[in-house]
Design a protein around this motif. Structure first.
Motif: not given
Length: 208
Positions: A86-96, A186-190, A198-201
């Motif tokens: 599997m290869t997963s792409v992680i979308f993250i929106r947060d603060h550094n 597959k798209r997963t809203f975490v 966070v969304v994981i593809y």
């Protein structure tokens, strides 16, 4: 570049039927702003697939007590991403670390090969998008970068929006929440207490 920025502004829309949602206590205010990922002005880098990680059987998540849903989701996918299934792409929106809001897309399998993830799973470090990831945007400084990885080619000039092309099977991963993620994906809203959004593809690699 205004057009590109607009069509890459994806709202955290509700999941479609059949999409997975991993939830915990979550504040609705987390969805108040739209996640962005702007294309880089530079040409994305490309590279060949790396050799499989020799030590993938030693999982960084092994033996860790994981409470947040995001860390649990990463642990569930660790072995498959290390082994190449599997290869997963992680979308993250947060603060550094400077308190600046950042967002971006991370190639999880590539990060696992290039970083020690034990500090992430133990809670000593936070997984935050950076300039070397697939796509990165700093909301305060407006700095944006885009880089292809050993697993994905970034396509940011497509009329349909931001796309990632898997380098193994050549299939397209679509991160627009108003569209399906693509074949074998597959798209997963975490919903996490630790991160704003966070969304994981997950893209499954078929073997012959």
């Amino acid at each position: 570049m205004a057009r590109d920025r607009n069509h890459l502004a994806y709202p955290p829309s509700a999941p479609d039927e059949g999409e997975e949602v991993v939830s915990t206590s979550y504040s609705p205010s987390h969805q108040a702003r739209r996640p962005h990922c702007h294309p880089s002005l530079c040409t994305p880098k490309s590279s060949e697939l790396e050799d499989e990680f020799d030590g993938w059987r030693t999982l960084a998540s092994a033996g860790k007590e994981l409470k947040d849903n995001f860390l649990k989701a990463l642990a569930e996918r660790e072995e498959a991403n290390r082994s190449g299934k599997m290869t997963s792409v992680i979308f993250i929106r947060d603060h550094n670390t400077l308190g600046q809001e950042v967002s971006g897309y991370i190639d999880y399998a590539h990060r696992l090969k290039t970083q020690d993830f034990q500090p992430y799973f133990s809670g000593k470090k936070r997984l935050v998008p950076g300039r070397s990831d697939l796509c990165y945007y700093n909301w305060k400084t407006q700095v944006s970068t885009s880089n292809s990885s050993p697993n994905f080619e970034v396509i940011y000039d497509d009329p349909n929006g931001l796309l990632f092309k898997n380098k193994r099977d050549k299939k397209i991963l679509n991160v627009d929440p108003s569209s399906g993620p693509g074949e074998d994906s597959k798209r997963t809203f975490v919903q996490s207490d630790l991160y704003v959004h966070v969304v994981i593809y997950d893209h499954n690699i078929r073997t012959v």
